[in-house]
Design an enzyme around this catalytic site. Structure first.
Site, short mmCIF file in Angstrom:
data_model
loop_
_atom_site.label_atom_id
_atom_site.label_comp_id
_atom_site.label_asym_id
_atom_site.label_seq_id
_atom_site.Cartn_x
_atom_site.Cartn_y
_atom_site.Cartn_z
N ASP A 120 -0.58 7.24 9.39
CA ASP A 120 0.83 7.26 10.55
C ASP A 120 0.15 6.90 11.75
O ASP A 120 -0.48 7.58 12.29
CB ASP A 120 1.68 8.62 10.32
CG ASP A 120 2.68 8.46 10.78
OD1 ASP A 120 3.17 7.72 11.79
OD2 ASP A 120 3.90 9.24 10.52
N PHE A 139 1.70 -1.66 3.38
CA PHE A 139 1.80 -1.58 4.75
C PHE A 139 1.25 -2.89 5.44
O PHE A 139 1.59 -3.48 6.55
CB PHE A 139 1.22 -0.27 5.42
CG PHE A 139 1.94 0.85 4.90
CD1 PHE A 139 2.91 1.22 5.83
CD2 PHE A 139 1.58 1.76 3.98
CE1 PHE A 139 3.66 2.45 5.54
CE2 PHE A 139 2.17 2.70 3.43
CZ PHE A 139 3.54 3.29 4.25
#
Length: 469
Positions: free
Chosen positions: A362, A435
């Site tokens: 993150d 991602f």
């Protein structure tokens, strides 16, 4: 039912014995419904009878009848200033009759004494008036509600005598105010010096004495907390993740129930035994935050001679990876559903890992959240202690500011050496993750950093941060 001297009365107020209207004892208080003042003779109007009908004799239960009469009184509230109130009594209770107020009474007549109204018509006291007096705030009016008592505590209970001596006990905490001290015969009570006020309790190891000078008084020795000593409780660590609720598919739920007991390792505060967990001793790779586990399952399938331990906190991702393990029939992969920092501290032995994967953590875009980023100097030092000599640390991100921070932090660690000049190309063993594919669709770049732990910590190195095309 008792009546007057002639006999019991009927609903219209007439004597049942004579069946006529006359003034006398029959119209007194003993009759079931006395004729209101201003009605010398004749029948009582029907609207008055409807108001005066007892509730128990009405159609249905008394509760519904009282509700209907209450709503009817509300509709007639606009004409209440032109109507008086007259009460009649019988053996069934007290009822209130609404009749028109006469202009003047007959000579010699006396207005009827007001009776106690029915229970449904009496005003009900407020909530504060029905509460015990001990819980009532000093000086509060009976009709006003009390302030809420939060968590069952008040300021006086938290701070003890100090709060009461400061005169702040008149708040909304709901406690009784302290009783005033009796006046002394010689005069008003003298004020206690500030040195006699009690202070909050604190461990003696964390207190230091200082001299405070008060205007008009001698210096007073007071105790202050010592900031040089360590705190009594360690500060709460900053977490790099936030648990969010996610949907669990039927396949993930079934895989978690069937394969979870075998492939999910419970968190423990003892180092793992690879012989017990995998049944062999082989190079081990620790992956932090595998997401849905697609890339982890592909890497484990492509390298069967290496054992992998994946760490993830989200249950849907754990279920998805278990489903991949069942479909691919993988035996060299285990999962720990816990915080990676605690897993490294307690379950991984120092110098036992051949590699560490940290793919797309993150980035925490906001500046005030940069403290939550996982790649920090203290965390990198912890990773280095778990790596074996010659082991590697592979990081990847699609957020350029985070990639620059990674390169700076990893380059400042003396025990690591950059395997490339700046950012490294994507290794063959790492597949494209979800991602990464999303970042490529949005036009973002992807940066890989591969650092290895060299044999001697005294070797010097210099890393140049350059961006890959």
């Amino acid at each position: 039912m008792r009546g007057g001297a002639h006999g019991p009365g009927d609903r219209a107020g007439r004597c049942r014995e004579h069946r006529q209207d006359h003034a006398g004892p029959c119209a007194g208080a003993g009759a079931p419904f006395a004729r209101p003042a201003g009605h010398a003779g004749g029948r009582v109007p029907a609207r008055v009878l409807r108001r005066a009908r007892p509730h128990a004799a009405a159609r249905g239960t008394g509760r519904h009848r009282r509700r209907a009469m209450a709503s009817h009184r509300g509709r007639r509230a606009g004409r209440s200033h032109r109507a008086g109130r007259h009460h009649a009594a019988d053996d069934r209770g007290l009822q209130r009759v609404r009749v028109r107020r006469p202009q003047s009474l007959p000579p010699g007549a006396r207005a009827p004494a007001p009776l106690r109204p029915h229970a449904a018509d009496r005003p009900r006291p407020g909530l504060a008036a029905r509460r015990p007096a001990a819980r009532r705030r000093p000086g509060a009016r009976p009709g006003r509600p009390l302030g809420p008592r939060r968590a069952g505590l008040c300021r006086a209970a938290l701070f003890g005598g100090l709060w009461r001596r400061l005169g702040a006990h008149g708040s909304r905490c709901g406690c009784a105010a302290p009783a005033a001290a009796p006046a002394r015969p010689g005069g008003p009570r003298a004020r206690r010096p500030a040195a006699a006020w009690p202070l909050p309790r604190m461990p003696a190891a964390r207190m230091r004495t200082s001299v405070v000078r008060v205007r008009g008084e001698a210096p007073i020795a007071m105790s202050e907390p010592d900031s040089s000593s360590p705190p009594a409780h360690p500060p709460r660590p900053i977490r790099s993740f936030v648990l969010r609720a996610g949907r669990m598919g039927s396949g993930q739920t079934r895989a978690l129930a069937e394969l979870g007991p075998r492939f999910v390792l419970p968190f423990q505060r003892e180092p793992l035994d690879p012989q017990t967990v995998f049944g062999r001793r082989a190079p081990r790779v620790f992956e932090i935050g595998f997401g849905m586990g697609d890339a982890t399952a592909q890497i484990a399938a492509a390298r069967p001679d290496t054992d992998f331990i994946g760490c993830e906190v989200h249950t849907p991702g754990v279920g998805a990876l278990l489903k991949q393990i069942g479909e691919r029939e993988l035996t060299n992969l285990r999962i720990v559903q816990h915080d990676a920092v605690e897993v490294l501290d307690h379950m991984i032995e120092p110098g036992s890992l051949a590699g560490i994967h940290l793919f797309f953590p993150d980035p925490w875009h906001k500046k005030k959240h940069h403290k939550r980023r996982l790649v920090q100097p203290a965390f990198v030092e912890r990773l280095v202690t778990r790596l074996a000599p010659g082991g590697y640390l592979h990081c990847a991100t699609d957020w350029q500011p985070y990639a620059e921070q990674m390169l700076e932090v990893l380059g400042a660690e003396p025990a690591l050496r950059n395997s490339a000049d700046g950012y490294a190309p994507r290794p063959e063993y790492r597949p494209l993750t979800k991602f990464e594919q999303r970042g490529l669709r949005l036009g973002h770049g992807v940066w890989d950093l591969v650092f290895t732990k060299h044999q001697g910590r005294s070797a010097s190195k210099q890393c140049t941060a350059t961006s890959s095309p």
